[in-house]
Design an enzyme around this catalytic site. Structure first.
Site, short mmCIF file in Angstrom:
data_model
loop_
_atom_site.label_atom_id
_atom_site.label_comp_id
_atom_site.label_asym_id
_atom_site.label_seq_id
_atom_site.Cartn_x
_atom_site.Cartn_y
_atom_site.Cartn_z
N CYS A 107 0.82 -1.28 0.06
CA CYS A 107 -0.10 -0.02 0.08
C CYS A 107 0.82 1.16 0.06
CB CYS A 107 -0.91 0.00 1.29
SG CYS A 107 -1.79 1.61 1.56
N CYS B 244 0.20 3.66 2.87
CA CYS B 244 0.49 3.08 4.09
C CYS B 244 2.30 3.24 4.22
CB CYS B 244 0.33 1.59 4.25
SG CYS B 244 -1.54 1.33 4.20
#
Length: 117
Positions: free
Chosen positions: A75, A78
């Protein structure tokens, strides 16, 4: 969204609102959990959740305030937010802890706590 909320809540904490407790209390020996590893003093406030029972022991039953980072290795957002969260938690010098949960490995925890993108 959950990470932004956790970051906002962490940033809104002031030293007056944090509980005044001593350094991290010693935990059971690593051998008791079937795994052994060591970390430097600066990294002890951040830890990876290994499984559901580990989450229960170290997060749910922990008396200290925690930031739980539900993330995925692939991600992009993230990867940007996680180091910033770790830095903010490290600045708290053990008053706040951070648990990292990889959603790909622990989908059941993400579902149980209604984690969404």
């Amino acid at each position: 969204m959950a990470q932004r909320l956790a970051l906002w809540q962490l940033l809104s904490l002031t030293p007056r609102t944090l509980p005044s407790q001593g350094p991290l209390a010693p935990r059971a020996s690593p051998a008791a959990h079937g795994r052994a590893f060591s970390t430097s003093a600066g990294c002890r406030s951040t830890f990876n959740v290994q499984d559901g029972s580990d989450f229960q022991d170290q997060v749910v039953n922990n008396p200290k305030p925690l930031v739980v980072d539900f993330h995925m290795q692939w991600c992009g957002p993230c990867k940007i937010l996680s180091p910033r969260l770790e830095k903010m938690v490290a600045k708290q010098e053990g008053k706040v802890l951070m648990a990292k949960v990889d959603i790909d490995d622990h989908t059941d925890l993400a579902i149980e706590y209604k984690v969404g993108a």
